[in-house]
Design a protein around this motif. Structure first.
Motif, PDB file in Angstrom:
ATOM      1  N   ARG A   1       8.721  -7.108 -12.683  1.00 20.77           N
ATOM      2  CA  ARG A   1       9.799  -6.970 -12.023  1.00 20.77           C
ATOM      3  C   ARG A   1       8.635  -6.706 -10.215  1.00 20.77           C
ATOM      4  O   ARG A   1       9.067  -7.212  -9.251  1.00 20.77           O
ATOM      5  CB  ARG A   1      10.675  -5.893 -11.919  1.00 20.77           C
ATOM      6  N   SER A   2       7.723  -6.069 -10.462  1.00 26.83           N
ATOM      7  CA  SER A   2       7.011  -5.767  -9.358  1.00 26.83           C
ATOM      8  C   SER A   2       6.856  -7.220  -8.793  1.00 26.83           C
ATOM      9  O   SER A   2       5.962  -7.409  -7.455  1.00 26.83           O
ATOM     10  CB  SER A   2       5.951  -4.928 -10.021  1.00 26.83           C
TER      11      SER A   2
ATOM     12  N   GLU B   1       8.001  -9.647  -8.960  1.00 23.09           N
ATOM     13  CA  GLU B   1       8.555 -10.743  -8.487  1.00 23.09           C
ATOM     14  C   GLU B   1       8.958 -10.792  -7.531  1.00 23.09           C
ATOM     15  O   GLU B   1       9.078 -10.789  -6.173  1.00 23.09           O
ATOM     16  CB  GLU B   1       9.756 -10.756  -9.463  1.00 23.09           C
ATOM     17  N   LYS B   2       9.145  -8.906  -6.838  1.00 20.61           N
ATOM     18  CA  LYS B   2       9.442  -8.206  -5.529  1.00 20.61           C
ATOM     19  C   LYS B   2       8.214  -9.045  -5.196  1.00 20.61           C
ATOM     20  O   LYS B   2       8.276  -8.902  -3.112  1.00 20.61           O
ATOM     21  CB  LYS B   2       9.695  -7.009  -5.640  1.00 20.61           C
TER      22      LYS B   2
ATOM     23  N   GLU C   1       8.970 -12.454  -3.980  1.00 24.41           N
ATOM     24  CA  GLU C   1       9.788 -12.677  -2.550  1.00 24.41           C
ATOM     25  C   GLU C   1       9.277 -12.219  -1.523  1.00 24.41           C
ATOM     26  O   GLU C   1       9.821 -12.596  -0.284  1.00 24.41           O
ATOM     27  CB  GLU C   1      10.803 -11.431  -3.167  1.00 24.41           C
ATOM     28  N   MET C   2       8.818 -11.415  -1.487  1.00 26.29           N
ATOM     29  CA  MET C   2       7.868 -10.975  -0.332  1.00 26.29           C
ATOM     30  C   MET C   2       7.100 -11.479   0.571  1.00 26.29           C
ATOM     31  O   MET C   2       7.382 -11.291   2.239  1.00 26.29           O
ATOM     32  CB  MET C   2       7.537  -9.488   0.150  1.00 26.29           C
TER      33      MET C   2
ATOM     34  N   HIS D   1       4.848  -1.647  -4.760  1.00 28.32           N
ATOM     35  CA  HIS D   1       4.331  -2.170  -6.659  1.00 28.32           C
ATOM     36  C   HIS D   1       2.816  -1.971  -6.816  1.00 28.32           C
ATOM     37  O   HIS D   1       3.268  -2.033  -7.894  1.00 28.32           O
ATOM     38  CB  HIS D   1       4.896  -3.559  -5.295  1.00 28.32           C
TER      39      HIS D   1
END
Length: 757
Positions: A688-689, A691-692, A695-696, A719
């Motif tokens: 998930r990190s 992915e984030k 995204e950022m 993250h």
């Protein structure tokens, strides 16, 4: 076989000459004269055993350039005309010199592969018609006839023995080999049962060849070794298969004698083979990196007669090409596997333009496969393995390949080099390494491959029969490791063509009391009653409710009996697949320790009802090794994590911005950015990190991922360790160019070059 000039190679094929009687459905509106007595099936005969093997060797030998040779096998001399009913067949078989087998064919009901021929027949079942008592005598007469022929000294004479397991009982050793054969293949084909003196005939034959033993290859089937009690796992990983063989063969009371044979080839269906020489001084695995044992035959409904013959034919074809036996075997095994696959692909077919008969085996051109090394239809690769390495339980083909590459092209970290290539060019870069693919899940980690294949095997077996209680599997891993995603992909892929599944996801940390769980059981039962199989994911099954309720005790009855109780009434659940996803424990070992420490929680009872478990690898590195040759547990873990990160990163980037990929495939990314993603020690929230962070990042409409697209240091700190991440951006990196070559480049030197421009 008449030739204008004397042949330079003579191959004599001797052994179990078989006639196979095919019972097959006729074409629509066919007036087939070979109808069976019930007028619903047709009967025809084909060659099998040594006769088929001789035909296949002829076909495959014709592919070789500058080949001038003769292949001789037993000829069919019996009159088989006007044979249609089972009584006539059985009567003939009882007086026959050959072995007779009945083969029932069905039209292929389900083509699972996209490239196979349509309209063929597959084998439904086989059974023997007669007991063999005369074919040995026939083989001896044929072999003596071959030896009486006058041949020149410049000729190479090769003997191929096709023996049905245990049937010859060592009788061929009584033949005086007056004209010595230079090379011999002794193939023991799979039998219909457990023969007690499996290797005795081969040993007697070896004794008869002394004192001058020619080059001898013994070919056996892994299925028969298992029947004899050799513990070799199936369809888990190729590493596990090799380790099981090495560890168990030398301890087996009767089968360890196989180690004394000059050259041994053990076949594993159409997917692989293991070769070793006397006393296992040299060991080599041949395998399809994209298949486990049995995967290829599953595509074609499992069965086809003649596959062992096709393999031996491919192996025998190369015998006249080299004097070095190991070179012969090295090129012959892949050809043999390809020949067997080609035979399985085509199955049994009607000949073109003839609707009144079934073509027993594919016509000769179907058996002619390309020996062009650039032909990639079947990627069969070989890897030499140190038997001492194979004797351990944690070695990987990926690590062996990495060491081979690092010796040829030194790098700071060979595993990092491979990981970078995967991110940039895709997972096909691992073309010589086992990779398992289930739907959208791709993994090259041995531990995960074995775990997921355990799940696939359990689910496949469970769905193939009628069940009244659930299948229960536990999944453990770190938060964000993709536990739910992975197991769903595996089960949905495995269940294709077997059962209609309906997914139900339940998070037990959100449940308040037992009644919430009862409601969930009713929902499961509703799915079962709709003629579907529920796939139920109990997330955080090891958690406790807000009132302190431990859920494990309430699963005991449903797991054991397939029933649950609501207000004193017992309700059947029916067939279902229960997946218990851990939240408190990161691996099964931790959960097992908890079970031992707290028996009052009913955890030991819960554990005893599990059918299997999977540990999903996380994305976080452990203590960094002191050198790249470090083989500690930490180093082995980190090597696997680098490859897993590469798969995850490429998959996520492909969903971010397609313009980042040149020609839709090659990722354009700065080396420092790639190095930071791969080498940062910890992602706080797993995948998930990753992915984030993506995204950022400002990746919209970008054609290259540089450090300027990354989020600020404060945002990164959510993250990862932002200091470590940015330092990796600036460090010296190993770059992999589009030709696969490595070069060293510094972040600061790159920035200086930009400012100069």
């Amino acid at each position: 076989m008449a030739l204008s000039t004397a042949p330079n190679v003579i191959i004599d094929v001797v052994g179990s000459a078989t006639t196979e009687w095919l019972n097959y459905p006729p074409k629509n509106d066919s007036k087939d004269e070979h109808y069976g007595p019930n007028r619903e099936t047709c009967v025809t005969k084909v060659h099998g055993g040594a006769m088929l093997l001789a035909e296949l060797i002829k076909n495959l030998s014709g592919l070789a350039s500058n080949y001038d040779g003769v292949v001789k096998g037993p000829d069919e001399i019996e009159s088989l005309a006007n044979i249609s009913g089972p009584e006539e067949i059985e009567s003939l078989a009882n007086i026959s010199k050959f072995r007779h087998v009945q083969v029932t064919l069905i039209k292929d009901p389900d083509h699972r592969s996209k490239d196979d021929a349509k309209g063929c027949f597959r084998v439904d079942k086989t059974s023997e018609i007669n007991e063999l008592s005369k074919f040995v005598t026939e083989s001896k007469l044929f072999l003596k006839q071959c030896q009486n022929e006058e041949i020149g000294e410049e000729m190479t004479k090769i003997l191929v023995i096709s023996e049905s397991q245990g049937r010859n009982n060592g009788q061929l050793d009584k033949i005086e080999l007056r004209k010595k054969y230079k090379k011999i293949i002794y193939s023991v084909f799979p039998s219909y049962g457990n023969e007690p003196n499996y290797l005795e005939g081969i040993e007697k034959f070896l004794e008869s060849l002394k004192p001058s033993i020619p080059e001898l290859i013994v070919v056996v089937d892994a299925k028969d070794l298992r029947i004899q009690g050799l513990k070799i796992s199936r369809q888990l990983s190729w590493e596990r298969t090799v380790t099981d063989l090495v560890q168990n063969l030398k301890c087996h009371k009767s089968l360890r004698r196989i180690l004394s044979f000059p050259h041994v080839v053990i076949t594993f269906n159409c997917d692989g083979a293991i070769y070793f020489n006397k006393n296992m001084e040299n060991l080599k695995l041949y395998f399809d990196p994209r298949s486990a044992e049995g995967d290829f035959s599953w595509l074609y409904n499992e069965t086809m007669t003649g596959l062992p013959s096709a393999f031996v034919a491919g192996l025998a074809t190369n015998l006249r090409m080299e004097n070095d036996m190991e070179k012969v075997i090295d090129s012959g095994i892949p050809l043999g596997i390809k020949a067997a696959r080609e035979l399985l692909r085509k199955g049994f077919q009607y000949p073109d333009g003839d609707s009144t008969n079934a073509n027993g085996y594919p016509t000769p051109e179907y058996c002619k496969i390309s020996i062009d090394p650039n032909d990639t239809k079947d990627n069969i690769t070989g890897i030499p393995i140190d038997p001492k390495v194979a004797d351990s339980n944690d070695w990987t083909i990926l690590a062996v390949r990495s060491q081979q590459q690092s010796s040829q092209q030194p790098a700071d970290n060979p595993q990092e080099h491979i990981a970078e290539k995967i991110v940039k060019y895709g997972w096909d870069e691992l073309k010589d390494v086992p990779v398992a693919k289930f739907g959208n899940l791709v993994t090259a980690d041995r531990q995960e491959i074995e775990g997921y294949r355990v799940v696939a095997n359990l689910v496949s077996g469970y769905l193939s029969k009628d069940r009244t209680k659930p299948l229960s599997i536990a999944v453990f891993g770190y938060p964000g490791s993709g536990k739910s995603f992975g197991v769903k992909e595996v089960i949905m892929e495995t269940s294709k063509k077997k059962s209609k599944l309906e997914i139900l996801e339940l998070n037990l940390s959100q449940f308040t009391d037992f009644q919430d769980l009862v409601s969930a059981f009713h929902s499961i039962r509703d799915i079962t009653l709709s003629d579907k199989t529920p796939l139920v994911l109990f997330d955080e099954f090891d958690s406790e409710s807000k009132t302190g309720t431990n859920w494990l005790r309430y699963f005991l009855a449903p797991m054991q009996d397939g029933r649950f109780i609501d207000n004193g009434v017992r309700h059947p659940l029916g067939a279902a697949v229960f997946i218990f996803i851990g939240g408190r424990f990161n691996n099964f070992g931790d959960f097992k320790n908890y079970c031992k420490s707290d028996p009052a929680s009913k955890a030991p009872d819960f554990e005893s009802r599990l059918n299997g478990f999977v540990n999903v690898l996380g994305l976080n590195l452990r203590k960094k090794p002191k050198n790249r040759h470090d083989n500690s547990d930490h180093s082995i873990h980190n090597r696997a994590v680098l490859i897993r990160r590469a798969f995850v990163l490429r998959s996520m980037l492909m969903g971010c911005e397609e313009k980042l990929f040149k020609d839709g495939k090659i990722l354009q990314i700065d080396d420092g950015v790639l190095r930071a993603f791969l080498e940062v020690t910890k992602y706080r929230h797993g995948a998930r990190s990753v992915e984030k962070i993506l995204e950022m990042s400002s990746l919209s409409n970008q054609e290259r991922f540089t450090y300027t697209e990354l989020p600020s240091k404060d945002q990164l700190a959510l993250h990862v360790d932002s200091d470590e991440f940015t330092n990796l951006l600036k460090s010296t990196a190993i770059s992999v160019d589009e030709c696969g070559k490595t070069k060293t480049i510094s972040f600061w030197s790159k920035m200086k070059k930009k400012r100069t421009l």
